[in-house]
Design an enzyme around this catalytic site. Structure first.
Site, PDB file in Angstrom:
ATOM      1  N   ASP A 107       1.174  -1.180   0.052  1.00 11.68           N
ATOM      2  CA  ASP A 107      -0.026   0.299  -0.069  1.00 11.68           C
ATOM      3  C   ASP A 107       0.843   1.302  -0.043  1.00 11.68           C
ATOM      4  O   ASP A 107       1.828   1.233  -0.599  1.00 11.68           O
ATOM      5  CB  ASP A 107      -1.038  -0.255   1.175  1.00 11.68           C
ATOM      6  CG  ASP A 107      -2.220   0.684   1.059  1.00 11.68           C
ATOM      7  OD1 ASP A 107      -2.442   1.952   0.960  1.00 11.68           O
ATOM      8  OD2 ASP A 107      -3.344   0.089   0.862  1.00 11.68           O
ATOM      9  N   HIS A 138      -3.569   6.053   3.789  1.00 12.39           N
ATOM     10  CA  HIS A 138      -4.244   4.791   3.362  1.00 12.39           C
ATOM     11  C   HIS A 138      -3.739   3.404   3.856  1.00 12.39           C
ATOM     12  O   HIS A 138      -4.361   2.726   4.303  1.00 12.39           O
ATOM     13  CB  HIS A 138      -4.299   4.803   1.714  1.00 12.39           C
ATOM     14  CG  HIS A 138      -5.317   3.895   1.165  1.00 12.39           C
ATOM     15  ND1 HIS A 138      -4.814   2.692   0.781  1.00 12.39           N
ATOM     16  CD2 HIS A 138      -6.458   4.030   0.909  1.00 12.39           C
ATOM     17  CE1 HIS A 138      -5.896   1.957   0.149  1.00 12.39           C
ATOM     18  NE2 HIS A 138      -6.998   2.930   0.179  1.00 12.39           N
ATOM     19  N   SER A 333     -11.538  -0.824  -0.479  1.00  4.29           N
ATOM     20  CA  SER A 333     -10.136  -0.806   0.452  1.00  4.29           C
ATOM     21  C   SER A 333     -10.196  -1.088   1.993  1.00  4.29           C
ATOM     22  O   SER A 333      -9.367  -1.478   2.466  1.00  4.29           O
ATOM     23  CB  SER A 333      -9.509   0.671   0.128  1.00  4.29           C
ATOM     24  OG  SER A 333      -8.937   0.891  -1.044  1.00  4.29           O
TER      25      SER A 333
END
Length: 392
Positions: A107, A138, A333
């Site tokens: 990520d 994120h 996600s």
């Protein structure tokens, strides 16, 4: 000239295995050798004719699957230590915590100083040239859902017993990257003996077309070039997944899990549903759709792409954020790490039952124990796959 990814296979006899003169067939270990180079067209043709070269494909852009903003934590009806996604997958009832399982998160990196990761062994490797650490958020959020410790008296992670994690930074601080970064990171995660690999990202076909047309390419040429890159990268991903399957005989068979994508728009029109794309669409990858809560049931999120294999909580998910706090966002996600966390629980379950965990038998547990009786009426199987992922 364009930039290409080159795949070769290296074969090694495993140490300690008897060979043919003993009467026992010795296995060969397959190791992928991945390199990248900027090449003229004639060099590409020469490489493709080399018997040692398996694939030569153009690189293409990648991006995180952009989350959907949710209400601030203080505005949500979330009880301390009761993040709704953790309860929905029944991790709060499980006696397992993922101890002894190694998880890789590919990520935007991680805020290793966040209290949610206190005491963990975090092995970081940067494939983006932006440096280790998470200046986006994120990656930290996804990692927190998988294995984060409690924060501010609220449970954050599903598999809180995971003590060793591999953090591959395959997206830069702007959330963008190149496909070669993912392939190199998959190889690294395998070499580091990851049990589970979690990816909440996508191959950016529309973005590639847009960038080429912005550079003055005709639309048909830009679309054809992007389609060539997408098809080549799909073959590359499938080839690497085949290598991962081949490692099962050597005790290295990571389960790969990926987010389905957030491109659907059911609120505009019910039929406005986009299919799952790479890497979630590759062979043997567990693709994950996002669901939210409604009237004590669950329903697919408006944005969630179709044709995923499993569904998981992905709306109003609270997890770690760089700087030490928590943040609530939505997206496939956020659903993907729920499945990765539950997979860690099943991995531990099998090991304690005296069964050698593999990608195949853990995936079988995830699928066979998924629930469909918890969704609103008339839910389409294409939206939720085999159902809501459930902990042992």
């Amino acid at each position: 000239m364009r930039r290409y990814i080159i795949l070769k296979y290296i074969y090694q006899r495993p140490i300690g295995k008897r060979d043919l003169d003993t009467g026992v067939l010795s296995l060969e270990k397959v190791l992928p050798a991945i390199s990248t180079d900027t090449l003229p067209e004639h060099m590409v043709a020469e490489l493709k004719s080399d018997p040692q070269v398996q694939l030569v494909v153009p690189t293409m852009p990648t991006r995180l699957i952009s989350p959907v903003e949710s209400k601030p934590v203080e505005q949500l009806m979330v009880l301390p230590a009761a993040n709704w996604g953790i309860k929905a997958v029944r991790a709060d009832r499980s006696q397992y915590d993922g101890s002894g399982v190694t998880v890789a998160v590919l990520d935007t990196g991680i805020d290793r100083d966040h209290p949610a990761f206190a005491g963990m062994t975090l092995i970081e490797k940067d494939f983006s040239d932006h440096g280790n650490g998470d200046r986006h958020g994120h990656g930290t959020h996804c990692a927190g859902t998988i294995f984060g410790r409690d924060e501010a008296q609220q449970r954050v992670g599903i598999a809180r017993g995971v003590s060793r994690a591999l953090i591959g930074k395959v997206l830069g601080d702007d959330g963008a990257g190149q496909s070669e970064m993912i392939f190199h990171a998959l190889n690294w995660a395998m070499e580091e003996r990851a049990d589970i690999i979690s990816m909440s990202l996508g191959f950016d076909f529309p973005g590639m077309v847009s960038r080429l047309t912005a550079d003055g390419w005709p639309l048909d040429l830009a679309t054809s070039t992007a389609l060539e890159a997408y098809g080549g990268n799909l073959r590359m991903f499938d080839a690497i997944m085949a290598v991962l399957r081949a490692q099962a005989a050597f005790g290295v068979a990571p389960l790969v899990i990926a987010a389905a994508g957030n491109e659907s728009r059911r609120a505009i029109r019910r039929e406005y549903r986009i299919a799952t794309s790479l890497p979630a669409a590759a062979n043997d990858v567990i693709s994950v759709a996002a669901v939210g809560r409604t009237d004590h049931k669950y329903e697919v999120a408006d944005f969630s792409n179709i044709q995923a294999r499993l569904a998981a909580p992905g709306v109003d998910i609270t997890s770690a954020w760089p700087g030490g706090g928590l943040r609530t966002i939505s997206g496939t996600s956020m659903a993907c790490p729920h499945v990765a966390g539950v997979a860690a629980l099943w991995w531990q379950f099998l090991r304690q039952a005296g069964i050698q965990p593999t990608a195949r038998n853990v995936a079988a547990r995830l699928i066979s124990n998924a629930r469909k009786d918890v969704f609103v009426a008339n839910t389409d199987e294409a939206d939720i796959g085999q159902g809501l992922v459930t902990s042992p």
